[in-house]
Enzyme design. Structure first.
Site, PDB file in Angstrom:
ATOM      1  N   VAL A  89      38.890  49.009  48.516  1.00  0.00           N
ATOM      2  CA  VAL A  89      37.903  49.855  48.596  1.00  0.00           C
ATOM      3  C   VAL A  89      38.113  51.120  47.311  1.00  0.00           C
ATOM      4  CG1 VAL A  89      38.268  52.771  49.754  1.00  0.00           C
ATOM      5  CG2 VAL A  89      38.487  51.129  50.957  1.00  0.00           C
ATOM      6  N   GLU A  90      39.055  51.194  46.949  1.00  0.00           N
ATOM      7  CA  GLU A  90      38.812  51.982  45.610  1.00  0.00           C
ATOM      8  C   GLU A  90      38.871  51.224  44.724  1.00  0.00           C
ATOM      9  OE1 GLU A  90      41.016  55.009  44.708  1.00  0.00           O
ATOM     10  OE2 GLU A  90      41.465  55.141  46.896  1.00  0.00           O
TER      11      GLU A  90
END
Length: 369
Positions: free
Chosen positions: A147-148
């Site tokens: 996600v990051e």
């Protein structure tokens, strides 16, 4: 990104962790020659050397941290105001519809899942070791890094010094918590410069997000100083180039923020419409505040293994645009995921992506969708 920022502990220590190199004993430091001259900069990207408040901050910082005052003034003086950054910090306008299904689809999608499988396969030993040593499941770590930064593919290209200085001295006044957030970013700028000074690294070199988050896990400087670990045993911490250090550091971060090994992140829940009190159930937001019995008394019935759970829970609401919301009962471990980013949507996306990557590898997860 760690990048989405919440309040972090500002770790003040003489042995602060270096940003990208093994720490060396500092002396007088020349300012790197890479910074551009003020005369060539457009007016909207001015340098902070002309700001009395920034120079006063530099003097105070040097005294607090026992740093070379000339070095601190020179570095902050060559930090550049980024006019686009304050706008990016403003929250969405009131009334903006949230949509969990659309948010989920941004992260749980084929490109990210395939990249996650490759990352997991390439780093299987490190992920297994992190789970064994810290008790943080491999799929949660994989979900965070996916996600990051899409496993390091999108770490940001904004000079960290400029981003932090802009938010430290020009945080948008229109933000509902402007004073708190500006104080937070001043602390992050202070920690960043302390790390650079004590490691003899170039403060103009690191690139990251518009909020100053860095590396595969998008750590803010205070998180780097407090939670980052040398997981590959190289003798220094490198969250930009070492997947092992990123994996171990994410696990370290979660343990530091209350992760309980073996505890699921959430349980399914259904409603008894005859006694449902949604206002009371949603009042604590994502903070676990209810027992299973007290949730049931307010019309929320925890199902599956959660029916026998003895800890506190939060009712998590995920809006779906114009459709009915989704709900789960979040545990303390769900709350721990939100310490990375104060958002139930973010936490669920991390969990769902990690599950999807595990499923694509033929693995299993303890956390239900």
């Amino acid at each position: 990104m760690p990048h989405f920022l919440r309040f972090a502990l500002i770790f003040i220590a003489c042995c602060a962790v270096p940003i990208s190199a093994t720490a060396k004993k500092p002396s007088k430091r020349p300012v790197p020659a890479a910074a551009e001259a003020e005369a060539s900069a457009p007016a909207e990207s001015r340098l902070y050397a002309s700001r009395p408040d920034a120079m006063q901050f530099a003097d105070d910082l040097a005294q607090r941290r026992d740093l070379d005052p000339a070095w601190v003034r020179a570095v902050i003086g060559r930090a550049r105001f980024l006019p686009q950054v304050p706008r990016l910090m403003l929250p969405a306008p009131r009334g903006t519809a949230k949509n969990w299904r659309a948010y989920r689809a941004r992260f749980v999608e084929p490109v990210r899942i395939r990249a996650g499988v490759r990352f997991w396969n390439d780093n299987a030993a490190a992920l297994a070791r992190a789970e064994q040593e810290y008790g943080v499941p491999q799929d949660i770590i994989v979900g965070i890094l996916g996600v990051e930064t899409l496993y390091g593919q999108h770490m940001g290209n904004i000079r960290v010094l400029d981003a932090l200085a802009t938010l430290a001295f020009d945080f948008p006044e229109a933000h509902p918590r402007a004073a708190e957030r500006q104080a937070y970013f001043r602390g992050e700028l202070e920690q960043f410069l302390s790390l650079a000074h004590r490691s003899s690294s170039d403060p103009f070199e690191p690139r990251g997000s518009y909020a100053g988050a860095m590396g595969l896990p998008q750590f803010m400087p205070s998180s780097w100083a407090r939670w980052a670990v040398d997981f590959d045993g190289s003798g220094h911490i490198d969250l930009f180039g070492s997947a092992e250090d990123a994996i171990g550091s994410v696990a370290s971060y979660f343990i530091g923020h209350g992760w309980q090994p073996g505890l699921p992140t959430h349980f399914p829940v259904r409603f008894d419409a005859t006694r449902l009190d949604l206002d009371a159930l949603l009042a604590p937001d994502i903070l676990p505040s209810f027992s299973v019995a007290s949730m049931a008394a307010r019309g929320a019935l925890v199902e599956g293994a959660g029916a026998a759970y003895g800890g506190k829970l939060a009712l998590i609401e995920l809006e779906n645009g114009g459709d009915a919301p989704s709900f789960v009962a979040g545990t303390d471990n769900f709350y721990a995921v939100t310490r990375y980013n104060w958002s139930s949507y973010y936490a669920m996306a991390v969990i769902a992506l990690g599950q999807a990557v595990a499923a694509a590898r033929g693995g299993e997860s303890l956390r239900g969708q």
